[in-house]
Design a protein around this motif. Sequence first.
Motif, short mmCIF file in Angstrom:
data_model
loop_
_atom_site.label_atom_id
_atom_site.label_comp_id
_atom_site.label_asym_id
_atom_site.label_seq_id
_atom_site.Cartn_x
_atom_site.Cartn_y
_atom_site.Cartn_z
N LYS A 270 0.84 1.01 5.51
CA LYS A 270 1.46 -0.31 5.35
C LYS A 270 0.76 -1.12 4.29
CE LYS A 270 2.76 -1.14 10.17
NZ LYS A 270 2.34 -2.02 11.27
N ARG A 271 1.40 -2.19 3.88
CA ARG A 271 0.78 -3.12 2.92
C ARG A 271 -0.32 -3.90 3.66
NH1 ARG A 271 4.07 -7.79 -0.37
NH2 ARG A 271 2.21 -8.92 -1.05
N ALA A 304 -5.72 0.33 -4.57
CA ALA A 304 -5.59 1.73 -4.97
C ALA A 304 -5.45 2.60 -3.71
CB ALA A 304 -6.81 2.16 -5.77
N LYS A 305 -6.25 2.28 -2.72
CA LYS A 305 -6.21 3.04 -1.46
C LYS A 305 -4.85 2.85 -0.76
CE LYS A 305 -9.37 4.57 1.74
NZ LYS A 305 -10.66 5.12 1.76
N LYS A 310 0.13 5.08 0.95
CA LYS A 310 1.57 4.88 1.06
C LYS A 310 2.28 6.14 0.54
CE LYS A 310 2.37 0.45 0.13
NZ LYS A 310 2.71 -0.59 -0.84
N ARG A 311 1.78 6.65 -0.60
CA ARG A 311 2.39 7.86 -1.18
C ARG A 311 2.24 9.04 -0.23
NH1 ARG A 311 0.36 6.61 -6.03
NH2 ARG A 311 -1.38 8.05 -5.79
N ASN A 312 1.03 9.17 0.35
CA ASN A 312 0.79 10.31 1.24
C ASN A 312 1.58 10.25 2.52
OD1 ASN A 312 -0.86 11.25 -0.62
ND2 ASN A 312 -2.70 11.30 0.62
N THR A 313 1.76 9.00 3.10
CA THR A 313 2.51 8.92 4.36
C THR A 313 4.00 9.08 4.12
OG1 THR A 313 2.33 6.53 4.23
CG2 THR A 313 0.94 7.58 5.87
N SER A 314 4.47 8.86 2.88
CA SER A 314 5.91 8.99 2.65
C SER A 314 6.30 10.40 2.19
CB SER A 314 6.40 7.94 1.65
OG SER A 314 5.76 8.15 0.43
#
Length: 315
Positions: A270-271, A304-305, A310-314
Motif C-alpha cells: 500500500k501507499r 523506492a521501497k 507495490k510492483r512485487n505484490t501486483s
Amino acid sequence: MRIAVIGAGSIGLLWASRLSRLPYEVTVLTHTTEQHKQIVQAGISCEELDGQVIHTNVKSCPIDDTSELPPFDIIFITVKQYQLKNVMGLVQCYSHPFTQILFWQNGLGHEEAIGELHYRPDTYVALTTEGAYRKTNTQVVHTGQGETWIGTFPHEEQWKPLLQDFIQTLQPIVISPIREEKMILKRMWEKLAVNAVINPLTTILEVPNGELLHVELENMMEKITVETCQVAKLVGVELDHSRTIKKIKEVCRLTSQNVSSMLQDVQGGKRTEIESINGAIIRYAKEHNIPVYYHEMLCTLVKAKEEHNKRNTSI
Ligand SMILES: NC(=O)C1=CN([C@@H]2O[C@H](COP(=O)(O)OP(=O)(O)OC[C@H]3O[C@@H](n4cnc5c(N)ncnc54)[C@H](OP(=O)(O)O)[C@@H]3O)[C@@H](O)[C@H]2O)C=CC1
Ligand SMILES: CC(C)(CO)C(=O)C(=O)O
C-alpha cells in the motif's frame, strides 16, 4: 445524536465499534460497496486488549451512494492523510454549521483539507497513541493502549460544549484517557518528530520498533531530530531536542513488538504516509530555504521501497 465515521479501516472500525455501544446513531461510510454489504450482514467485531470480542451492529453506507444520508452532528474522519482530499466533499455535504469534525490522521496536512470546507465548522485534530489493526472488512483488533489528545484546529480554542459532553460519555467505554489539548499544533509536531524517525527507519530496515534501540542508530536518530527541531522552530513550534530523543526511545521501548504503520503499509503493497510525515517536514524546510538532507534521504528510500513492493505484490 447522529455520528458518521468516514473510512472503515483500523481506526475507523475501532471507533465505530466503540460508538455503537452507546445510544448514538452511528453510520460507517465505506470506501467500497462490498465492505458496506459485509458490515450490514455481519456488523463489526472488535477484539479488545484482553481478548474479549465485542460484536455490535451499525448502519453503513458506501461513499458512492450517499444521497439518502442525513446531516451528522459529529463526524470522525479516519482515512489516511493522503485520502483526506477525497472525502472533504462528503464532509461538506453531510455536516451542518454546528457539526463537530474530528480528524484522526498522523502527520501534517489537515490544514489544507480543512481549508476546503467553505464555512467555519468546529474542526478538531485527534492524536492517538492507541493501536488498531483491521483483520477483515468487519473485524478489528485493538492492539495497543495509549492516550488520545483532542484539540481545536486550526484555531486553538476550548472544546465546544457538545464535544465536551460527548467525550465524557465516551470515557467509560474507552480504557485509554482522552484529554483536551490546548496546544494541539505543538502536540502534532511532537508526534511527527517521533514518527519521522521510527516509521521510515523501521520500514527501511524491516524491523519492529524495539529493534531500533539495539542497532547503531543513535547518531542517525540525533541528526534526523536536529533537522525536525530546526524546521519546527521556523514554523513557530519549540521542540526540545533532548526531550524529543528521549520520547522517541521511550516509544520504541513501549511499542517494541509493533510493526510500524509505515512498514505494515509497505508489506501490504500500500501507499505509505511518508509524504505527510518526513515529506511535510521537507516542504516546510523548502519554504524557509533550509536543507534537510536526512529527511530527504529517508523519503527517497521509503518511496523506492513502496514502489518496489507495490510492483512485487501486483505480479
Ligand atoms: N491504525 C493505527 O493504529 C493508527 C492510525 N493512526 C492514523 O489514523 C489514520 C487512519 O489509519 P488506519 O485506520 O490505520 O488506516 P486504514 O488504511 O486501515 O484505513 C483507512 C480507511 O479509509 C478508507 N478510505 C480510503 N479512501 C476513502 C474514501 N474516499 N472514502 C471513504 N473511505 C476511504 C480505506 O478504504 P480501502 O482500504 O478500501 O481503501 C480504509 O478502510 C492514519 O492517518 C494513521 O496514521 C493513528 C494512530 C494509530
Ligand atoms: C508510534 C508508532 C511508531 C507506533 O508503531 C506509530 O504511530 C506508527 O506506527 O505509525
